[in-house]
Design an enzyme around this catalytic site. Structure first.
Site, short mmCIF file in Angstrom:
data_model
loop_
_atom_site.label_atom_id
_atom_site.label_comp_id
_atom_site.label_asym_id
_atom_site.label_seq_id
_atom_site.Cartn_x
_atom_site.Cartn_y
_atom_site.Cartn_z
N CYS A 5 0.84 -1.20 0.00
CA CYS A 5 0.00 0.00 0.00
C CYS A 5 0.88 1.25 0.00
O CYS A 5 1.49 1.54 -1.01
CB CYS A 5 -0.99 -0.06 1.15
SG CYS A 5 -2.47 0.86 0.76
N GLU A 47 -1.53 -9.21 3.39
CA GLU A 47 -1.39 -9.77 4.74
C GLU A 47 -2.74 -10.12 5.36
O GLU A 47 -2.82 -10.89 6.30
CB GLU A 47 -0.61 -8.79 5.65
CG GLU A 47 -1.33 -7.53 6.09
CD GLU A 47 -1.28 -6.39 5.07
OE1 GLU A 47 -1.02 -6.65 3.88
OE2 GLU A 47 -1.53 -5.22 5.47
N HIS A 86 -3.71 -5.17 0.42
CA HIS A 86 -3.12 -5.71 1.65
C HIS A 86 -3.15 -7.24 1.64
O HIS A 86 -4.08 -7.85 2.19
CB HIS A 86 -3.91 -5.21 2.87
CG HIS A 86 -3.74 -3.75 3.12
ND1 HIS A 86 -2.76 -3.26 3.95
CD2 HIS A 86 -4.40 -2.68 2.65
CE1 HIS A 86 -2.82 -1.94 3.98
NE2 HIS A 86 -3.81 -1.57 3.19
#
Ligand code: GLN
Length: 551
Positions: free
Chosen positions: A389, A517, A515
């Site tokens: 990001c 993650e 994202h």
């Protein structure tokens, strides 16, 4: 009045906490969920937070840790990340409700005239709204068991309406469809060399005053609970002896499901809910733990960010490295680097010995120059780089300044007047002033370019990833970037927005606008993290060889 669905088939487990906050209700709930899931039950977990913010999106990560974003774009508590990572499920807005949201719903109904002139009160209007949300996910018929974690501590003023709603839920559901678990602390007094049960007795008393008898006590402790202590707890707290569950501090949160298995937590739950008990299938989980516990390699990766003093702000990134490390049978050591500390003079020393860096997501200007300096260093020295990001936006800015020779290139987030706004706010976002209103939130599709590194990493061409940001790559500069060797290898097929950049003449330099993650779980590590760790291992071996040759 909100209607409470009583004809549900799901059984409900409510998890409350006492004595202190941060006892790990989220991990206990996720571990219990895992153990039930391993016996074939379809389980989901929801969290009710007592604070007044409508959602955690606007909370400072220093105070509340990371904001976890779901596929449907909800900004939620970081515990939802644990639920997804343990259960390998996706959650949604319905899995996280705050006091603010409950009041907002009730006030909206009141303004609309739904209550027909009645005095709107905590009981029954707020508690009905809470119960409506407790039972909302029953409607899909998808779940056998729904675990509800009540945030905060029993006895807090803020938690009162939730606790009262739990009491009422028991009556609505009937005894074999309802279970109450209380997580508590058994402190060890080192001077007296004794485990103390009194705080737990008090906390259970408070629950009893609110009309809730816990069925199971889960006791956080640093020392094993001797039988004597268990008996005392059972007697004073009015629970069966076998329902006093020891929850010892663990090396890793991923050990907790097996620790809870030893203590037979799920067996107790299933017999109280009158559900069949089969043997759990934990083979995959154990395989993951086996790899996690027996690494054959180690790499050190730098995590460059603004909130490095508070690792909870990067919870999902840390967990993704744990999953990816296990997959590579490699321990990933993280070196926390505050972006503000990085200058051209010290960058080499700060990054010395690292096999890769990840530049973290973030908002606001602090530390941007440090991030850009670090990126220039790893780009030029061919050290693996992963930008997430804001990390990708900084990589784009760095490339524009140093390769495309646009010294003033910037994101308009940091310099609205810049001559070269390579990262900018799109026109249709400019007029929205409500915080959060302009954000691109939740899952968006992305098409990967054939022959790109990311296509090889994902092994397919169409992916979907979660977003949480305002600014975007400015497509006016697209050709210049591509011509100079920065590939835009992931594009949103609907809006044409650039979602991924990668460098051609670099072993591993990837920046993503989304994202990843948020989608890594213990049993399916995210491919980008997996391959990034693999690249850092390769880099480490290669630089070791170079060192040996130079000797
Ligand atoms: N501040 C940047 C934006 O809003 C990046 C956000 C992030 O890293 N999540 O676009």
């Amino acid at each position: 009045m909100a209607s409470v669905n009583k004809s549900n088939k799901a059984k409900h487990i409510f998890v409350t906490g006492g004595v202190t906050s941060s006892l790990g209700k989220g991990i206990i709930s996720a571990s219990l969920g895992k153990l039930l899931q391993a016996r074939g039950y379809s389980v989901t977990i929801q969290k009710f937070d007592p604070y007044i913010n409508i959602d955690p999106g606007t909370l400072n990560p220093y105070e509340h840790g990371e904001c976890y974003v779901t596929d449907d774009g909800a900004e939620t508590d970081l515990d939802l990340g644990h639920y997804e990572r343990f259960l390998n499920i996706t959650t949604s807005q319905d899995n996280n409700i705050t006091t603010g949201r409950i009041y907002n719903n009730v006030i909206t109904k009141e303004r609309r005239g739904d209550y027909q002139g009645k005095t709107v009160q905590v009981i029954p209007h707020i508690t009905d709204e809470i119960k409506f949300n407790f039972f909302k996910m029953d409607q899909s018929g998808e779940y056998d068991i729904i675990i509800t974690e009540i945030g905060g501590c029993v006895g807090d003023i803020e938690s009162l309406p939730f606790i009262e709603a739990v009491r009422q839920a028991k009556l609505d559901l009937g005894p074999s469809n309802f279970l109450s678990i209380h997580l508590t602390l058994i402190p060890f007094l080192s001077a007296a060399k004794e485990l103390k049960t009194k705080p737990t007795q008090h906390s259970v008393k408070q629950l009893l005053e609110a009309g809730i008898q816990p069925d199971i006590l889960v006791c956080r402790t640093e020392k094993p609970l001797p039988l004597e202590i268990r008996k005392k707890l059972a007697l004073f707290c009015n629970v069966q002896l076998n329902s006093v569950i020891e929850a010892m501090d663990a090396d890793s949160i991923y050990d907790v499901p097996l620790l809870m298995r030893k203590e037979k937590l799920a067996e107790r739950v299933l017999s109280k809910l009158k559900l069949p008990k089969s043997e759990p299938d934990l083979d995959e989980w154990k395989a993951f733990l086996g790899k996690l516990k027996n690494p054959t390699e180690e790499v050190e990766i730098g995590l460059v960010g603004k909130y490095v003093e508070l690792p909870d702000a990067y919870k999902s990134i840390i967990e993704s490295f744990i999953h990816a490390g296990a997959e590579n049978e490699c321990r990933v050591k993280i070196r926390w680097i505050s972006s503000e500390s990085i200058t051209p003079l010290v960058v080499k020393d700060l990054l010395e010995g690292l096999s890769g860096i990840l530049v973290a997501p973030g908002f606001g200007e602090r530390g941007i120059d440090g991030k850009i300096t670090a990126i220039q260093y790893v780009r030029e020295n061919k050290i693996p780089f992963f930008g997430i990001c804001l990390g990708m936006q900084c990589a784009v800015t760095e490339f524009a300044r140093n390769v495309l020779k646009m010294p003033h290139a910037d994101s308009t987030e940091f310099n609205p007047q810049t001559a070269d706004p390579v990262i900018y706010l799109m026109n249709d976002q400019k007029d929205i002033t409500n915080i959060g209103g302009t954000m691109r939130l939740g899952a968006y599709p992305c098409k990967l370019q054939k022959g790109s590194k990311v296509q090889a990493i994902y092994g397919r061409q169409n992916i979907s990833e979660r977003h949480r940001h305002r600014y975007e790559f400015n497509n006016q500069y697209l050709d210049e970037f591509i011509n100079a060797g920065m590939k835009t290898s992931g594009i949103n097929p609907d809006s044409n927005l650039v979602e991924i950049i990668e460098l051609e003449d670099h072993p591993w330099f990837i920046g993503v606008q989304f994202h990843p993650e948020l989608k890594s779980t213990a049993q399916s590590p995210h491919p980008l993290f997996q391959k990034f760790v693999e690249a850092t291992l390769k880099f480490k071996k290669h630089s070791y060889k170079k060192e040996v040759i130079n000797l």
